[in-house]
Design a protein around this motif. Structure first.
Motif, PDB file in Angstrom:
ATOM      1  N   SER A 141       0.937  -1.143  -0.093  1.00  0.00           N
ATOM      2  CA  SER A 141      -0.064   0.021   0.037  1.00  0.00           C
ATOM      3  C   SER A 141       0.749   1.467   0.039  1.00  0.00           C
ATOM      4  O   SER A 141       0.497   2.107  -0.579  1.00  0.00           O
ATOM      5  CB  SER A 141      -1.004   0.064   1.196  1.00  0.00           C
ATOM      6  N   ASP A 142       1.887   1.111   0.841  1.00  0.00           N
ATOM      7  CA  ASP A 142       2.880   2.409   0.842  1.00  0.00           C
ATOM      8  C   ASP A 142       3.683   2.585  -0.439  1.00  0.00           C
ATOM      9  O   ASP A 142       3.665   3.732  -0.798  1.00  0.00           O
ATOM     10  CB  ASP A 142       3.847   1.956   2.031  1.00  0.00           C
ATOM     11  N   ARG A 185       2.185   1.832  -3.590  1.00  0.00           N
ATOM     12  CA  ARG A 185       1.384   2.104  -4.520  1.00  0.00           C
ATOM     13  C   ARG A 185       1.056   3.635  -4.241  1.00  0.00           C
ATOM     14  O   ARG A 185       0.902   4.530  -5.135  1.00  0.00           O
ATOM     15  CB  ARG A 185      -0.126   1.593  -4.402  1.00  0.00           C
ATOM     16  N   THR A 186       0.945   4.134  -2.856  1.00  0.00           N
ATOM     17  CA  THR A 186       1.033   5.450  -2.684  1.00  0.00           C
ATOM     18  C   THR A 186       2.012   6.323  -3.095  1.00  0.00           C
ATOM     19  O   THR A 186       1.819   7.522  -3.653  1.00  0.00           O
ATOM     20  CB  THR A 186       0.639   5.839  -0.986  1.00  0.00           C
ATOM     21  N   VAL A 241      -4.496  10.544  -2.561  1.00  0.00           N
ATOM     22  CA  VAL A 241      -3.215   9.943  -2.231  1.00  0.00           C
ATOM     23  C   VAL A 241      -2.639  10.088  -0.773  1.00  0.00           C
ATOM     24  O   VAL A 241      -1.888   9.454  -0.039  1.00  0.00           O
ATOM     25  CB  VAL A 241      -2.319  10.409  -3.439  1.00  0.00           C
TER      26      VAL A 241
END
Length: 484
Positions: A23-24, A26-27, A70
């Protein structure tokens, strides 16, 4: 067993870590893509003033970050303000000018207002008063709140103030039904009430945006704008929107409990259990009454609505006078307040660098062939204003900069300026994203709905209001002297 426990814990941690890391990643990737897009826009040979192009590049980055979520809205806003300052686009006092604006501090006062109503128990008492009047089924209660929200528009000329007042009652209702913040009851009730507060004050000359629009139409269009004529023009839309919004909320957020648990007997039992009014409730009621009284009579004393809201919020924190204490204030989520300040700062920077003039010129060059009062012109104007508002998040800045050239065009081509101005102003009402309105941020700060809820409701009601307007402008408005 003593050996297995830490192994299982480690396994669980290992299982959780990859998704969090992904997730980090992708962010970070999305943030880098947004930054690359802004940098590309910065370097494109567009033939506009350098400062305006730079301001637009950072502004597009901020808007894209808000739309994609984001980062938290508040963090993305502060980052944008910092970039305006760091990159030499604007001086510090302009880049962070929103923090010296009254709007975010009104939001702080509104948050304190809501905390006061909830902590004292006043919100719950008000909710039971509403339920005993309109009935104990969720559909009837929701319709009662929607109608009350509209009627309040006439006497409280501030969307944020109305949200604070209605939120106090809604919080009590959610508590009485018992499903909690994440329930369909809570989400449906809050997102409808908050969203309607942003469009009702375009149908009545009551909020700052419609007041701004009215002044610009009269000044640059050379026509008289009557409060009564404006209200009459949108009255059918008011009624239809209330009905549609009510049905949408029941359909999209079916209540976990259709009627209040225990019905009328529950109401009587809870009212008895609350007993006499406590000192905190009395103080909260007095402060709330004072605020509403000042909002309603602002035509006499001319005290700005934000000053009233912040003043009452601060009084609510005072010892022995208010209801809150320092610990309550420490628990406030300040990121929504930073978000509103950053949105105002963005509008100020775009205005100072003349970037707003560039956007407005491009917009009107595209829509000029369609400007008029026919059905095609109505649709084009409505959706053009809708999309322009997405770019210019502050609706007051959006209306103040775009109505003057629209009025000049109307006069040059013998088109009714009032009709064009009213359509354009109404197009600024429907919204999809939180940053488009401080009213939405106030409602969002209570934590009962999220951006996805707003996107769903906003998208559907935007289409509904467009269809209603398509019928009103050519068929109904000429009957009351608009657009002839």
């Amino acid at each position: 067993m003593q050996i297995d426990a830490p192994v299982n814990a480690s396994s669980q941690a290992a299982a959780v870590a990859p998704p969090a890391a992904a997730s980090d990643l992708r962010t970070a990737a999305l943030l880098a893509a947004l930054a690359a897009g802004a940098a590309t826009f910065w370097l494109l040979p567009l033939g506009i003033a350098p400062q305006a192009q730079k301001a637009l590049a950072v502004g597009l980055f901020m808007i894209a970050a808000w739309m994609t979520q984001v980062l938290d809205h508040g963090i993305a806003g502060i980052l944008g303000c910092f970039l305006f300052w760091m990159l030499g686009i604007a001086r510090f006092e302009t880049a962070f000018s929103g923090f010296a604006d009254s709007t975010p501090w009104f939001l702080f006062g509104a948050v304190c207002f809501g905390l006061m109503a909830g902590k004292s128990g006043l919100a719950r008492r008000l909710a039971f008063a509403v339920m005993r009047t309109v009935g104990h089924s969720y559909p009837r209660l929701l319709l009662g709140l929607i109608i009350s929200n509209f009627l309040l528009t006439i006497i409280v000329p501030s969307g944020m103030a109305r949200v604070v007042i209605m939120a106090a009652i809604a919080m009590g209702l959610v508590d009485a039904f018992g499903p909690g913040k994440g329930s369909n009851i809570a989400r449906g009730m809050f997102v409808i009430l908050v969203y309607q507060a942003t469009i009702f004050d375009k149908m009545v000359i009551a909020g700052a945006s419609s007041i701004t629009a009215r002044g610009a139409i009269e000044k640059f269009g050379g026509v008289t704008v009557l409060w009564s004529q404006w209200a009459l023009a949108y009255l059918p839309c008011d009624i239809l929107v209330m009905i549609v919004a009510w049905r949408l909320a029941l359909w999209m957020y079916p209540p976990e409990t259709a009627t209040l648990p225990g019905g009328s007997e529950y109401l009587r039992r809870e009212v008895r259990a609350m007993g006499a009014w406590s000192g905190a409730e009395i103080r909260a009621a007095l402060l709330m009454t004072a605020a509403i009284g000042l909002w309603v009579t602002d035509f006499l004393h001319h005290i700005p609505a934000p000053m009233i809201g912040l003043g009452v919020g601060l009084v609510a924190i005072m010892p022995r006078i208010g209801v809150l204490d320092a610990d309550d204030v420490r628990k406030i989520n300040y990121l929504p307040i930073f978000f509103v300040a950053a949105a105002v700062s963005l509008s100020n920077v775009l205005a100072q660098t003349k970037a707003l003039d560039v956007v407005t010129a491009i917009l009107f060059a595209w829509i000029q062939p369609f400007i008029g009062t026919g059905w095609l012109s109505t649709i084009v104007l409505y959706w053009a204003a809708f999309l322009y508002h997405i770019v210019i998040g502050n609706e007051i800045a959006m209306l103040a900069t775009s109505i003057p050239p629209l009025m000049e065009y109307a006069k040059q081509h013998a088109i009714d300026p009032l009709a064009l101005g009213m359509i354009w102003t109404f197009g600024a009402g429907p919204k999809l994203f939180m940053y488009e309105s401080a009213v939405l941020v106030v409602g969002y700060s209570y934590g009962y709905f999220d951006s996805k809820d707003l996107l769903k409701i906003g998208g559907l009601l935007s289409i509904v209001t467009a269809l209603i307007l398509l019928l009103l402008v050519p068929l109904y408005w000429p009957l009351i002297g608009i657009g002839k």
